[in-house]
Design an enzyme around this catalytic site. Sequence first.
Site, PDB file in Angstrom:
ATOM      1  N   SER A 102     -57.891 -21.799  -0.754  1.00 24.02           N
ATOM      2  CA  SER A 102     -57.293 -20.700   0.006  1.00 24.02           C
ATOM      3  C   SER A 102     -57.522 -20.956   1.499  1.00 24.02           C
ATOM      4  O   SER A 102     -57.195 -22.034   1.984  1.00 24.02           O
ATOM      5  CB  SER A 102     -57.893 -19.366  -0.459  1.00 24.02           C
ATOM      6  OG  SER A 102     -57.193 -18.286   0.092  1.00 24.02           O
ATOM      7  N   ASP A 136     -49.036 -18.673  -8.371  1.00 29.46           N
ATOM      8  CA  ASP A 136     -49.563 -18.196  -7.092  1.00 29.46           C
ATOM      9  C   ASP A 136     -48.411 -17.660  -6.237  1.00 29.46           C
ATOM     10  O   ASP A 136     -47.473 -18.389  -5.932  1.00 29.46           O
ATOM     11  CB  ASP A 136     -50.266 -19.354  -6.378  1.00 29.46           C
ATOM     12  CG  ASP A 136     -51.046 -18.914  -5.138  1.00 29.46           C
ATOM     13  OD1 ASP A 136     -50.811 -17.800  -4.638  1.00 29.46           O
ATOM     14  OD2 ASP A 136     -51.894 -19.701  -4.673  1.00 29.46           O
ATOM     15  N   HIS A 170     -53.184 -16.767  -7.437  1.00 30.56           N
ATOM     16  CA  HIS A 170     -53.972 -17.365  -6.374  1.00 30.56           C
ATOM     17  C   HIS A 170     -55.450 -17.480  -6.745  1.00 30.56           C
ATOM     18  O   HIS A 170     -56.130 -18.426  -6.347  1.00 30.56           O
ATOM     19  CB  HIS A 170     -53.811 -16.544  -5.093  1.00 30.56           C
ATOM     20  CG  HIS A 170     -54.446 -17.163  -3.893  1.00 30.56           C
ATOM     21  ND1 HIS A 170     -54.041 -18.375  -3.372  1.00 30.56           N
ATOM     22  CD2 HIS A 170     -55.494 -16.750  -3.106  1.00 30.56           C
ATOM     23  CE1 HIS A 170     -54.781 -18.678  -2.315  1.00 30.56           C
ATOM     24  NE2 HIS A 170     -55.666 -17.712  -2.135  1.00 30.56           N
TER      25      HIS A 170
END
Length: 522
Positions: free
Chosen positions: A240, A466, A503
């Site tokens: 991330s 995601d 995610h």
Amino acid sequence: MKSRRVTQLASSLRPSTSLCGRPVRPVCNNALQEHIRRQASAPRCIHGQPARRSGAPSNPAIKFPCLDALETRSATLEKQAASARSDQSGPEPSYTVGATQIHHCAEPLLLDHGGLLHEFDIAYETWGDMNAARSNVILLHTGLSASSHAHSTPENPQPGWWEKFIGPGLALDTNKYFIICTNVIGGCYGSTGPSSIDPSDGKRYATRFPILTIQDMVRAQFRLLDHLGVSKLHASVGSSMGGMQSLAAGVEFSSRVGRVVSISACARSHPYSIAMRYVQRRAILNDPNWNRGFYYGRVPPHVGMKLAREIATITYRSGPEWEQRFGRRRADASKPPALCPDFLVETYLDHAGEKFCLTYDPNSLLYVSKAMDLFDLGRENQIATAARRAEYHTPGTTPAARTGSPACTLTLPDKPYQEQPESAMLTTLDAESLPHQGVPKPPADLVAGLAALRDHPVLVMGVASDILFPAWQQREVAEALRQAGNKMVEHHELSEVQSLFGHDTFLLDVENVGGAVRDFLG
């Protein structure tokens, strides 16, 4: 006369219509008297609608226990603030998760947009042993709101955010590597951020804290590596926002990084993720308790912070997972529908917001999320930043000159955004640069910007489910690296069959994510 009375009686018994338009059946004798009494007591209506009476409402007011809870918390925090004002401690949480190591850097850190930290702290934790050559070091970068506590330690036995990925034989093998994880500057878990004390005047920075970039965070981390005597990393690893930092570390300090791992990230922020983070920041800024960032010692903007986290959580997990996990089920179908959390997915978001709203500093969320928005490893941005930094390094430059304004503030455009005809917009778009299911053609600017990594082994991972950092963005990174001349790029994309967690897959999938990282690091 008799005939007239009969006619009047017949007329009185003939079907008629009330003022409300309802037909009235013929009645007589005692029934007629009862009918007249009821008509007199019935509510009148206007234009075909019944007139409302004064007195009790038609329906009871809906209850809002979710708002009651927020108001109760505000009242509790206000009482804490009032009782704490005598010792200046304030009601805000300590924003910490346990013991860390702290490196205090006394040398100033010049930031990309002109700000200056005369000194700063970096909170960090380590696992494994550093070898004699100091060549087995892995720098693990965090996501937006994570602390340095990636794994449990003797000083802090609580499980860390990557607990199952760090340890003997795991993705980050502590039998082989010495792992370092820091809390980024701008954060609130021990590293210098908006909630820290400005050494210049002894007061909290609040929104006097300067605007940050991802590269600023990385430079602060390399100050720590200098302190530890680490001249070159075996690997830079992150997911991330951490994946952004990992790529930035490789570009900014290419000679000091061996391998690069970037999971569920990008090389330049894109409109959707920028928009979602903007809305989260607006939720905080619009909370009256935010007070333009100067809420320390007062009630923090916990309502806006909770909403910001709920918005973020929607982007962290996937639609397919939620279909299986929640569906359309309500928390209690036997009760009437409510405007407070009612469906299971609503209660999940409410719970996520509750857990977060008093454990992370709202100002840190503003600054760190803005740094993500500004992220761009394109060559043009690198050149512009280098020129700006060179100008700021000019001897005698004052803070006002560095920022270009004594107020150091951002302004709205002179003209508001104007809608463009769809046809005009389409003609200005490069169809080859649009995201699609195949391999996107990365812009030449990004290819040039990633050229510093042409000789580095790089692992790029993405997840089909995601929605915050869609898989096409990781494909873009991998393809840009290849076009830059890198022949050591590994790209893995997990399908929805492999992971429905969106995610957050990088936090959960030990087998696929952890396995790929372990194999790549060797």
